[in-house]
Structures are given as structure tokens and as C-alpha cells.
Enzyme design. Structure first.
Site, PDB file in Angstrom:
ATOM      1  N   LYS A  14       0.842  -1.203   0.000  1.00 24.23           N
ATOM      2  CA  LYS A  14       0.000   0.000   0.000  1.00 24.23           C
ATOM      3  C   LYS A  14       0.883   1.263   0.000  1.00 24.23           C
ATOM      4  CE  LYS A  14      -3.635  -2.733   2.059  1.00 24.23           C
ATOM      5  NZ  LYS A  14      -4.827  -2.829   2.900  1.00 24.23           N
ATOM      6  N   GLU A  99      -9.658  -0.364  -1.663  1.00 28.78           N
ATOM      7  CA  GLU A  99      -9.261   1.014  -1.335  1.00 28.78           C
ATOM      8  C   GLU A  99      -9.318   1.900  -2.579  1.00 28.78           C
ATOM      9  OE1 GLU A  99      -5.621  -0.102   0.609  1.00 28.78           O
ATOM     10  OE2 GLU A  99      -6.804  -0.953   2.252  1.00 28.78           O
TER      11      GLU A  99
HETATM   12  P1  13P Z   1      -4.442  -6.192   5.687  1.00 26.91           P
HETATM   13  O1  13P Z   1      -3.677  -7.483   5.582  1.00 26.91           O
HETATM   14  O2  13P Z   1      -3.647  -5.082   6.282  1.00 26.91           O
HETATM   15  O3  13P Z   1      -5.783  -6.413   6.336  1.00 26.91           O
HETATM   16  O4  13P Z   1      -4.745  -5.728   4.185  1.00 26.91           O
HETATM   17  C1  13P Z   1      -5.291  -6.630   3.304  1.00 26.91           C
HETATM   18  C2  13P Z   1      -5.248  -6.041   1.956  1.00 26.91           C
HETATM   19  O5  13P Z   1      -5.945  -5.085   1.659  1.00 26.91           O
HETATM   20  C3  13P Z   1      -4.325  -6.627   0.980  1.00 26.91           C
HETATM   21  O6  13P Z   1      -4.564  -6.141  -0.289  1.00 26.91           O
END
Ligand code: 13P
Length: 255
Positions: A14, A99
Site C-alpha cells: 500500500k 481502497e
Molecule cells: P491487511 O492485511 O492489512 O488487512 O490488508 C489486506 C489487503 O488489503 C491486501 O490487499
């Protein structure tokens, strides 16, 4: 029909890590990741770190992916990154992450254009699908996930379909510490995702496409997901930013 789907563990970093920080993190992960065989390992750092990470993993079996892209190959689209640019470094690209859908207003139609552009440029798309909490509580998970897959994969040629990876990421499980239960994820993949692929393409594609689970996967819970026969790996967010945690998740897939 018995098929062998090579497990895939992908780290979606991210909006985290400068290229200097990325270099350090990958250097820390490398010895552990390199020693694990039989599992496909994939790192998806931000765009600005792709070059640094690609240099580090050059002679390894670790693959590289981006987190998003635009569908045009070039032109007057200020600020965008094209599949041609990514193909210099990456084998994969994450498309349609929740997202992006929620914060950046990506539609199923735009996601479809991205999936087709990725395939046209020899990138393997990791298509993210998943229902919100509200949709889940209203019993609409199956309908939402099926619609997202149908719309995203419209116009994809059956000859290209087994390059696609699907990541089932219930929106309410992302970054919350609350995962779907492994058996619920297994059931949704078995009853919704593979049949949707089967109706869009054929049974062979439905069985060959890898389907990952994503949403609060960590070193402690990963093994339970990988015990499910329909779950072919994980798309890991937060835990992929920690070398020990990410290596432990890949080890859990090997076990
Ligand atoms: P998390 O593992 O932080 O919950 O995020 C999952 C995710 O969105 C992977 O693309």
C-alpha cells in the site's frame, strides 16, 4: 478433475516505504524468502520503489507487482502509470483493490479496462473483489462478488483467463484484525467465485485460476486459511511490511 495450483503469497505494501526503506525491508526478507521453495512469492511495493526492489530480487525466484495502473499505454494522462511502464519491472499488477474502489471511485467498468490492458501487456492481473460489511450483513456477498468478477472480466479471451488471479478480500476484514473465517472464505470461493469463472469461461479455467484470501492475514492465522483446499494463497497488507511476519506467512503456505 485434479489440478495443481501453485500457492501465491503476495505482499501489498500500500502507501508505505520510500525506495530506501523498501530496499532495507527486502534485503532483510531475502535470505528467508529465497530458502522457501514451491510457493510463488510476490512483492507489491509502491511505484517509486519498483526499480530498487527489482534490482535486489533480480536473480531470485521472487516476483514483483504494482498496486494499480492506468489502462492507456501512453499519452496526455498526467500523473498516471501505464502497463507498458510496469511491464519493464513487474510480472503482476493488483487491480480493483477495495481502497481504490472506495477512496478513488474506481468503477467495475474502469477495472475491466485495467484488467484487459494488463493482459494485453503480458502482466498478470490480481483482481480484487469483496463485499462490504453492510452487503455481508444483508446476505449479499455472493451477488456482489459474482457481479464484480463478471464486470471486471468482460471481454477477456479464454486463452488469457488462466493468467488471472482473484483475491477475495471482504472489505470489512481489511486492516481490521477481523478475518473472515477460513471456512466461510473457502465456501464463497467454491460456491461463487469458481462457478462464476466457470460460466464466464469453462471448468478448466474455473479450476486453474488461483484464488487468494486477503484481509487481516498474519503469521498466526495464515495456516488456517491455507488448509482450505479452495484458498491458493494470500494477499497480505499490514503483515507484509514486517520481514519476519511475511516470511512466516510464506512458510505457513509451504506447510
Ligand atoms: P491487511 O492485511 O492489512 O488487512 O490488508 C489486506 C489487503 O488489503 C491486501 O490487499
Amino acid at each position: 478433475m485434479s489440478v495443481v495450483r501453485v500457492p501465491l503469497i503476495a505482499g501489498n505494501w500500500k502507501l508505505n516505504k520510500t525506495s530506501t526503506e523498501a530496499y532495507k525491508l527486502v534485503a532483510e526478507m531475502l535470505p528467508g524468502l529465497r530458502s522457501i521453495k514451491g510457493i510463488e512469492k510476490l512483492l507489491c511495493p509502491p511505484f517509486t520503489a519498483l526499480m530498487a526492489v527489482s534490482r535486489l530480487i533480480k536473480d531470485t525466484d521472487i516476483h514483483l507487482g504494482a498496486q494499480n495502473m492506468y489502462w492507456e499505454e501512453k499519452g496526455a494522462y498526467t500523473g498516471e502509470i501505464s502497463p507498458v511502464m510496469l511491464a519493464e519491472y513487474c510480472q503482476y499488477v493488483i487491480i480493483g483493490h477495495s481502497e481504490r474502489r472506495v477512496y478513488f471511485g474506481e468503477t467495475d467498468q474502469q477495472i475491466n479496462q485495467k484488467v484487459r490492458a494488463a493482459i494485453a501487456n503480458q502482466l498478470k492481473p490480481i483482481l480484487c473483489v469483496g463485499e462490504t460489511l453492510e452487503e455481508n450483513e444483508a446476505g449479499r456477498a455472493a451477488g456482489v462478488v459474482s457481479r464484480q468478477i463478471r464486470e471486471a472480466l468482460q471481454g477477456v479471451d479464454i486463452m488469457d483467463a488462466d493468467r488471472i488471479v482473484i483475491a477475495y478480500e471482504p472489505v470489512w476484514a481489511i486492516g481490521t484484525g477481523h478475518t473472515a473465517t477460513p471456512s466461510a472464505a473457502h465456501t464463497l470461493i467454491q460456491n461463487v467465485i469458481r462457478p462464476t469463472l466457470g460460466s464466464l469461461f469453462d471448468q478448466r479455467i474455473a479450476q486453474n485460476v488461483r484464488v487468494l484470501y486477503g484481509g487481516s492475514v498474519d503469521a498466526g492465522n495464515a495456516g488456517k486459511f491455507f488448509q482450505q483446499s479452495e484458498i491458493d494463497g494470500a494477499l497480505v497488507g499490514g503483515a507484509s511490511l514486517n520481514a519476519h511476519a511475511f516470511i512466516a506467512i510464506v512458510e505457513a503456505a509451504q506447510a
